[in-house]
Motif scaffolding. Sequence first.
Motif, PDB file in Angstrom:
ATOM      1  N   TRP A 149      -4.037 -17.693  22.310  1.00  0.00           N
ATOM      2  CA  TRP A 149      -3.507 -18.976  22.121  1.00  0.00           C
ATOM      3  C   TRP A 149      -2.076 -19.205  21.884  1.00  0.00           C
ATOM      4  N   HIS A 150      -1.524 -17.852  21.365  1.00  0.00           N
ATOM      5  CA  HIS A 150       0.004 -17.861  20.809  1.00  0.00           C
ATOM      6  C   HIS A 150       0.895 -17.993  21.731  1.00  0.00           C
ATOM      7  N   TRP A 151       0.330 -17.379  23.125  1.00  0.00           N
ATOM      8  CA  TRP A 151       1.451 -17.644  24.421  1.00  0.00           C
ATOM      9  C   TRP A 151       1.736 -19.122  24.430  1.00  0.00           C
ATOM     10  N   PHE A 152       0.795 -19.709  24.455  1.00  0.00           N
ATOM     11  CA  PHE A 152       1.023 -21.375  24.712  1.00  0.00           C
ATOM     12  C   PHE A 152       1.785 -21.946  23.469  1.00  0.00           C
ATOM     13  N   PHE A 153       1.506 -21.616  22.292  1.00  0.00           N
ATOM     14  CA  PHE A 153       1.855 -22.136  21.021  1.00  0.00           C
ATOM     15  C   PHE A 153       3.516 -21.830  21.056  1.00  0.00           C
ATOM     16  N   PHE A 154       3.743 -20.492  21.247  1.00  0.00           N
ATOM     17  CA  PHE A 154       5.081 -20.129  21.286  1.00  0.00           C
ATOM     18  C   PHE A 154       5.925 -20.824  22.202  1.00  0.00           C
ATOM     19  N   GLN A 156       6.100 -23.734  22.631  1.00  0.00           N
ATOM     20  CA  GLN A 156       6.409 -25.213  22.252  1.00  0.00           C
ATOM     21  C   GLN A 156       8.123 -25.148  21.538  1.00  0.00           C
ATOM     22  N   PRO A 157       8.795 -26.038  21.580  1.00  0.00           N
ATOM     23  CA  PRO A 157      10.061 -25.875  20.765  1.00  0.00           C
ATOM     24  C   PRO A 157       9.997 -26.061  19.366  1.00  0.00           C
ATOM     25  N   ASP A 158      10.516 -24.924  18.818  1.00  0.00           N
ATOM     26  CA  ASP A 158      10.933 -25.177  17.082  1.00  0.00           C
ATOM     27  C   ASP A 158       9.522 -24.738  16.360  1.00  0.00           C
ATOM     28  N   LYS A 159       8.724 -25.453  16.510  1.00  0.00           N
ATOM     29  CA  LYS A 159       7.426 -25.316  15.737  1.00  0.00           C
ATOM     30  C   LYS A 159       6.839 -23.907  15.466  1.00  0.00           C
ATOM     31  N   PRO A 160       6.997 -22.941  16.452  1.00  0.00           N
ATOM     32  CA  PRO A 160       6.606 -21.588  16.211  1.00  0.00           C
ATOM     33  C   PRO A 160       7.418 -20.927  15.199  1.00  0.00           C
ATOM     34  N   GLU A 161       8.423 -21.083  15.374  1.00  0.00           N
ATOM     35  CA  GLU A 161       9.887 -20.390  14.439  1.00  0.00           C
ATOM     36  C   GLU A 161       9.410 -20.994  12.738  1.00  0.00           C
ATOM     37  N   ARG A 162       9.326 -22.200  12.831  1.00  0.00           N
ATOM     38  CA  ARG A 162       8.836 -22.814  11.580  1.00  0.00           C
ATOM     39  C   ARG A 162       7.768 -22.294  10.753  1.00  0.00           C
ATOM     40  N   ALA A 163       6.595 -22.237  11.675  1.00  0.00           N
ATOM     41  CA  ALA A 163       5.167 -21.600  11.238  1.00  0.00           C
ATOM     42  C   ALA A 163       5.342 -20.193  10.675  1.00  0.00           C
ATOM     43  N   ILE A 164       6.053 -19.494  11.453  1.00  0.00           N
ATOM     44  CA  ILE A 164       6.172 -18.004  11.221  1.00  0.00           C
ATOM     45  C   ILE A 164       7.103 -17.829   9.947  1.00  0.00           C
ATOM     46  N   ALA A 199      14.193 -14.816  18.602  1.00  0.00           N
ATOM     47  CA  ALA A 199      14.245 -13.882  19.773  1.00  0.00           C
ATOM     48  C   ALA A 199      12.944 -13.593  20.183  1.00  0.00           C
ATOM     49  N   MET A 200      12.068 -13.179  19.379  1.00  0.00           N
ATOM     50  CA  MET A 200      10.672 -12.573  19.603  1.00  0.00           C
ATOM     51  C   MET A 200       9.812 -13.974  20.463  1.00  0.00           C
ATOM     52  N   VAL A 201       9.983 -15.035  19.976  1.00  0.00           N
ATOM     53  CA  VAL A 201       9.474 -16.459  20.294  1.00  0.00           C
ATOM     54  C   VAL A 201      10.096 -16.730  21.503  1.00  0.00           C
ATOM     55  N   GLU A 202      11.266 -16.429  21.967  1.00  0.00           N
ATOM     56  CA  GLU A 202      11.910 -16.518  23.176  1.00  0.00           C
ATOM     57  C   GLU A 202      11.368 -15.606  24.244  1.00  0.00           C
ATOM     58  N   ASP A 203      10.975 -14.290  23.789  1.00  0.00           N
ATOM     59  CA  ASP A 203      10.168 -13.549  24.732  1.00  0.00           C
ATOM     60  C   ASP A 203       9.243 -14.185  25.500  1.00  0.00           C
ATOM     61  N   ARG A 205       8.412 -17.468  25.595  1.00  0.00           N
ATOM     62  CA  ARG A 205       8.865 -18.479  26.235  1.00  0.00           C
ATOM     63  C   ARG A 205       9.536 -18.051  27.622  1.00  0.00           C
ATOM     64  N   ALA A 206      10.019 -16.877  27.641  1.00  0.00           N
ATOM     65  CA  ALA A 206      10.673 -16.450  29.174  1.00  0.00           C
ATOM     66  C   ALA A 206       9.327 -15.941  29.809  1.00  0.00           C
ATOM     67  N   GLY A 207       8.327 -15.511  29.203  1.00  0.00           N
ATOM     68  CA  GLY A 207       7.227 -14.983  30.044  1.00  0.00           C
ATOM     69  C   GLY A 207       6.601 -16.133  30.796  1.00  0.00           C
ATOM     70  N   LEU A 208       6.308 -17.498  30.162  1.00  0.00           N
ATOM     71  CA  LEU A 208       5.624 -18.517  30.951  1.00  0.00           C
ATOM     72  C   LEU A 208       6.773 -19.205  31.884  1.00  0.00           C
ATOM     73  N   ALA A 209       8.051 -18.647  31.728  1.00  0.00           N
ATOM     74  CA  ALA A 209       9.161 -19.639  32.542  1.00  0.00           C
ATOM     75  C   ALA A 209       9.507 -18.204  33.717  1.00  0.00           C
ATOM     76  N   VAL A 210      10.709 -17.724  33.509  1.00  0.00           N
ATOM     77  CA  VAL A 210      11.449 -17.084  34.625  1.00  0.00           C
ATOM     78  C   VAL A 210      10.515 -15.500  34.862  1.00  0.00           C
ATOM     79  N   ASP A 211       9.897 -15.082  33.832  1.00  0.00           N
ATOM     80  CA  ASP A 211       8.985 -13.990  34.147  1.00  0.00           C
ATOM     81  C   ASP A 211       8.214 -14.140  35.030  1.00  0.00           C
ATOM     82  N   GLN A 212       7.265 -14.936  34.958  1.00  0.00           N
ATOM     83  CA  GLN A 212       6.221 -15.030  36.000  1.00  0.00           C
ATOM     84  C   GLN A 212       6.672 -15.597  37.385  1.00  0.00           C
ATOM     85  N   HIS A 213       7.979 -16.171  37.396  1.00  0.00           N
ATOM     86  CA  HIS A 213       8.380 -16.562  38.747  1.00  0.00           C
ATOM     87  C   HIS A 213       8.851 -15.224  39.360  1.00  0.00           C
TER      88      HIS A 213
END
Length: 286
Positions: A149-154, A156-164, A199-203, A205-213
Amino acid sequence: MLEDFIDERVDLGEVTLRVRHGGAGPAVLLVHGHPRTGATWHRVAPALAAAGLSVVVPDMRGYGASSAPPPLPDHAQQSKRAVAGDLAALMSHLGHERFAVAGHDRGCYVALRLALDHRDRVAGLVAMDGIPISEALDRCDARFASAYWHWFFFNQPDKPERAILADPDAWYALDEALMGAENHAEVRAAVHDPAVVRAMVEDYRAGLAVDQHHERADRAAGRTVACPTLVLWSSRDDLADLHGDPLAVWRPWAADLRGHAIDSGHHMAEEAPGAVITALRAFLGQ
């Protein structure tokens, strides 16, 4: 911890990486996962160096004591292609034009990208506790979405960083007895740093964006891993439960493929260092 290794910061232009390196002989690059730093290898790296290898243990960009560029809208600054480029440049800086690479967890994706983007330089690939991102997403079902679930929660904008950052110790529940005191202290300091958490959360986010492409483009073009490939997975983690035989998933990506389970939980370099050392030495011929 890694007291016989050189510990330095290497300026690569866009980022400055912390790297610890030691030993002499054929080179192996060890790439950590989330939320770890290079210290996760502290029980493995010295044994590999003693076995006659040059061992390079960086913190990936944005993790630990390594810097990261500001986020981009497509998160490409934290893409596995960008991180792999850092590590290829780092190995050149250290005088290693050809090397093996072992990556665990998020580092597994970086190791794969190194083997695909820098085929002439990577002599061997070890993928630990992971399958390609695109393969995981293609197999995504309710079980995977529940476990990861964390792949998809991370994403989201902003909220993951605030939660962690509201309580990093509760979020990560780092086990000092399992990790070792110095490794634990290093990782704990990192996860309390807002820049590292971003940066860890951005990792992810990149996974679901440019990395899979990037991976899908490789598959469409028929690009595969040219070097021998070893896949290791933790028998007490959920990779095989979620995806079946990991070797079957990896087979279209690498013709020269082998692998087996390690009797361990997820952080195998910390929990089962002896088994990891044995597997790596056998694969690397040391």
